[in-house]
Design a protein around this motif. Structure first.
Motif, PDB file in Angstrom:
ATOM      1  N   UNK A   1     -17.571   6.456 -17.945  1.00  0.00           N
ATOM      2  CA  UNK A   1     -17.895   7.573 -17.539  1.00  0.00           C
ATOM      3  C   UNK A   1     -18.055   8.662 -18.852  1.00  0.00           C
ATOM      4  N   UNK A   2     -17.721   8.193 -19.738  1.00  0.00           N
ATOM      5  CA  UNK A   2     -17.410   9.256 -20.976  1.00  0.00           C
ATOM      6  C   UNK A   2     -17.151   9.514 -22.502  1.00  0.00           C
ATOM      7  N   UNK A   3     -17.214   9.563 -23.538  1.00  0.00           N
ATOM      8  CA  UNK A   3     -17.214   9.476 -24.871  1.00  0.00           C
ATOM      9  C   UNK A   3     -14.787   9.180 -24.920  1.00  0.00           C
ATOM     10  N   UNK A   4     -14.478   9.964 -23.871  1.00  0.00           N
ATOM     11  CA  UNK A   4     -13.553   9.424 -24.051  1.00  0.00           C
ATOM     12  C   UNK A   4     -12.949   7.612 -23.813  1.00  0.00           C
ATOM     13  N   UNK A   5     -13.757   8.060 -22.880  1.00  0.00           N
ATOM     14  CA  UNK A   5     -13.546   5.905 -21.925  1.00  0.00           C
ATOM     15  C   UNK A   5     -14.421   5.206 -22.899  1.00  0.00           C
ATOM     16  N   UNK A   6     -15.251   5.618 -23.818  1.00  0.00           N
ATOM     17  CA  UNK A   6     -15.927   4.810 -24.428  1.00  0.00           C
ATOM     18  C   UNK A   6     -15.247   4.332 -26.048  1.00  0.00           C
ATOM     19  N   UNK A   7     -14.474   5.989 -26.116  1.00  0.00           N
ATOM     20  CA  UNK A   7     -13.600   5.570 -27.639  1.00  0.00           C
ATOM     21  C   UNK A   7     -12.742   4.569 -27.716  1.00  0.00           C
ATOM     22  N   UNK A   8     -11.739   4.616 -26.166  1.00  0.00           N
ATOM     23  CA  UNK A   8     -10.816   3.850 -25.716  1.00  0.00           C
ATOM     24  C   UNK A   8     -11.333   2.084 -25.748  1.00  0.00           C
ATOM     25  N   UNK A   9     -12.197   2.379 -24.948  1.00  0.00           N
ATOM     26  CA  UNK A   9     -12.665   0.591 -25.177  1.00  0.00           C
ATOM     27  C   UNK A   9     -13.299  -0.216 -26.236  1.00  0.00           C
ATOM     28  N   UNK A  10     -13.644   0.589 -26.968  1.00  0.00           N
ATOM     29  CA  UNK A  10     -14.222   0.395 -28.513  1.00  0.00           C
ATOM     30  C   UNK A  10     -12.608  -0.030 -29.090  1.00  0.00           C
ATOM     31  N   UNK A  11     -11.548   0.957 -29.277  1.00  0.00           N
ATOM     32  CA  UNK A  11     -10.445   0.432 -29.645  1.00  0.00           C
ATOM     33  C   UNK A  11      -9.502  -0.391 -29.432  1.00  0.00           C
TER      34      UNK A  11
END
Length: 215
Positions: free
Chosen positions: A60-70
């Protein structure tokens, strides 16, 4: 009429899972290359071969994408229910040692370490990202450790020791690795002794517990 859910083996489900993985791969590459602020969601979608609508359907957001990636390579350390509360010191030592090895392997995976370094560099501009990361990663690791210790200690003490244990696992070895003082090969040599010491220290003062004495 309620729509029938697809089974995990359905081709459409697999396609969606594959698309998610490609998005995460592209996101990791962009974040590592450009940092959080400069990484473009449009570019990530393009590199993943996905539309921007598809990207936001998954994240839903770039923050959510970053957390999923890490967190993608760390999922195995957050499985709280897979760790039963230990009822003896010996059982706790084994469970903590096993968890410690899994934890260290996850946080020192090159992609995860690179994203963590990037996060530290972005904290001044995106403090909320750090708070989200803590809830999504360290807090969940602590919950696993606390569950292991919960059969031997009162809740408050189990929580306190769990927080200490996570940082003892990382210790100076992780700091030296993250700061480039040592390489991955040296950290792999140093971590086993650090994990053993962390287990010994965190279980200090805990003896065998009878059923009547358990919290």
């Amino acid at each position: 009429m309620k729509r029938k859910a697809w089974s995990a083996s359905h081709a459409r489900v697999q396609q969606m899972a594959d698309k998610r993985e490609r998005i995460l791969d592209a996101a990791r590459d962009r974040f590592l290359a450009e940092g959080f602020s400069a990484a473009s969601m449009d570019r990530i979608a393009e590199e993943a071969g996905a539309s921007k609508m598809t990207l936001y359907r998954h994240f839903k957001s770039k923050e959510a994408l970053f957390l999923a990636a890490i967190n993608r390579d760390c999922a195995q350390i957050y499985a709280v229910e897979e760790h039963d509360p230990a009822i003896t010191r010996e059982a706790a030592a084994q469970s903590l040692s096993d968890f410690g090895q899994t934890f260290v392997m996850a946080i020192t995976e090159p992609g995860v370490l690179g994203l963590f370094r990037m996060l530290m560099g972005e904290m001044a501009r995106f403090p909320e990202l750090g708070r989200l990361f803590y809830d999504a990663a360290p807090a969940r690791s602590i919950a696993v450790i606390e569950r292991i210790l919960s059969g031997l200690l009162p809740a408050a003490e189990a929580d306190m020791r769990a927080r200490a244990f996570m940082h003892l696992l990382m210790g100076d070895t992780y700091q030296r690795l993250a700061l480039g003082k040592i390489d991955f090969a040296q950290s792999a040599t140093d971590f086993p002794a650090q994990i053993s010491l962390a287990v010994e220290l965190i279980l200090s003062g805990i003896g065998k517990v009878t059923p009547e004495e358990r919290p």
